[in-house]
Enzyme design. Structure first.
Site, mmCIF file in Angstrom:
data_model
loop_
_atom_site.group_PDB
_atom_site.id
_atom_site.type_symbol
_atom_site.label_atom_id
_atom_site.label_comp_id
_atom_site.label_asym_id
_atom_site.label_seq_id
_atom_site.Cartn_x
_atom_site.Cartn_y
_atom_site.Cartn_z
ATOM 1 N N LEU A 5 -38.548 13.698 76.390
ATOM 2 C CA LEU A 5 -38.570 12.344 76.939
ATOM 3 C C LEU A 5 -39.001 12.333 78.406
ATOM 4 O O LEU A 5 -38.486 13.100 79.233
ATOM 5 C CB LEU A 5 -37.163 11.743 76.825
ATOM 6 C CG LEU A 5 -37.051 10.225 76.738
ATOM 7 C CD1 LEU A 5 -37.859 9.660 75.599
ATOM 8 C CD2 LEU A 5 -35.586 9.823 76.616
ATOM 9 N N ASP A 6 -39.981 11.495 78.730
ATOM 10 C CA ASP A 6 -40.428 11.270 80.113
ATOM 11 C C ASP A 6 -40.849 12.555 80.804
ATOM 12 O O ASP A 6 -40.724 12.701 82.026
ATOM 13 C CB ASP A 6 -39.313 10.589 80.923
ATOM 14 C CG ASP A 6 -38.822 9.317 80.251
ATOM 15 O OD1 ASP A 6 -37.629 9.028 80.305
ATOM 16 O OD2 ASP A 6 -39.672 8.635 79.638
ATOM 17 N N ALA A 7 -41.369 13.513 80.045
ATOM 18 C CA ALA A 7 -41.724 14.824 80.619
ATOM 19 C C ALA A 7 -43.178 15.198 80.383
ATOM 20 O O ALA A 7 -43.574 16.329 80.666
ATOM 21 C CB ALA A 7 -40.815 15.894 80.013
#
Ligand SMILES: Nc1nc2c(c(=O)[nH]1)N[C@@H](CN(C=O)c1ccc(C(=O)N[C@@H](CCC(=O)O)C(=O)O)cc1)CN2
EC number: 3.5.1.10
Length: 285
Positions: A228-230
């Site tokens: 996530l969000d990486a």
């Protein structure tokens, strides 16, 4: 509009790559109209984006990829992608309840800012159907629960394939995309995260920023990965805030930032100016 070819490549760096590629184009009567290159000296990797007019190009369009594969990709261990200006990319928008990014994307599309087709909008809530109708774009509702997620994503992927969608924009879509969909669209799902990553990942970054008492907030557009969000960051921007700002003030100030950061990222993707490499990106001028 002059028909062009765009070539994005990367490979282990060594002398002569640029000269050989430009020679291949000019010897075959291609008129180079754009070239940008970069060498990562730490990884010793050469990156290049080159665009040329096809009007007098001697190699038939449908054979360019094979020629390039045979002549250079194997010789230099190149990873390359070829795009043609007459093939408009097809973009699907995913959205949940917040409308600001959706309105901004559709306003730019309707104004003709982008060489792209938007055949459909997908949402897990009915709230923004009226926005899609206002812009005349088909709206498809797929409510998501833990129990239905896999089946619903399967139907979403069938719809995307039916409409020959090339890439997906998550315009504040608040569901975690599965590995299956990410594998089907590698570095072709663009998300807008409402924080200055890597700070404040997750669904409520403005609340986290407020609790932390930061003086700057931001927005980040990135390609989606299973973490996530990486994923590889395409674009970021920030704005100053003060102790006087409430969470709602951060949300409001953040909206303008999210719109501009997402549209910049989408534009660079459409123009084929983003090359993702080892969870980072090279952004060509
Ligand atoms: N595989 C990925 N999917 C998504 C990413 C990503 O980076 N990788 N980004 C998000 C967007 N996002 C933050 O930018 C985000 C969205 C949703 C959540 C979250 O925890 N959602 C909950 C449900 C919340 C709800 O129903 O309102 C969940 O899915 O369980 C975190 C971050 C888009 N997808």
């Amino acid at each position: 509009m002059m028909k062009t070819a765009k070539l994005l490549l990367h490979c282990p760096d060594k002398p002569g790559i640029l000269a050989e590629v430009t020679d291949f184009i000019t010897v075959n009567k291609g008129n180079i109209i754009y070239l940008d290159q970069y060498v990562d000296h730490v990884e010793n990797i050469f990156f290049m984006r080159i665009e040329w007019e096809l009007e007098n190009f001697l190699v038939p369009q449908e054979k360019i990829e094979d020629y390039f594969e045979t002549l250079y990709a194997q010789k230099y261990g190149m990873n390359f992608r070829l795009y043609f200006s007459d093939a408009k990319p097809r973009m699907a928008i995913f959205v949940s309840k917040m409308s600001h990014c959706l309105f901004d994307l559709l306003a730019r599309y309707t104004a003709g800012e982008w060489n792209v087709e938007i055949p459909l909008i997908i949402s897990n809530h009915p709230d923004l159907q009226h926005v899609a109708e206002r812009f005349g774009i088909p709206f498809h509702l797929f409510p998501i629960t833990k129990e239905t997620k896999e089946e619903q994503e399967k139907k979403e992927m069938e719809l995307l394939a039916k409409h020959k969608v090339n890439f997906i924009v998550l315009a504040r879509y608040m569901q975690v995309i599965s590995e299956k969909m990410i594998d089907a669209y590698p570095n072709r799902i663009i998300n807008i995260h409402h924080s200055f990553l890597p700070a404040f990942v997750g669904a409520k970054p403005y609340h986290a920023a407020f609790e932390r008492g930061v003086k700057i907030i931001g927005a980040t557009s990135h390609y989606v990965t299973t973490e996530l969000d990486a994923g590889p960051i395409i674009e970021q921007d920030v704005v100053r805030i003060t102790h006087k700002d409430t969470v709602q003030d951060l949300v409001n100030k953040g909206k303008d930032l999210e719109k501009i950061v997402l549209s910049r990222a989408v534009q660079k993707h459409i123009e084929r100016k983003v090359l993702a490499y080892k969870n980072k990106t090279v952004i060509f001028n």
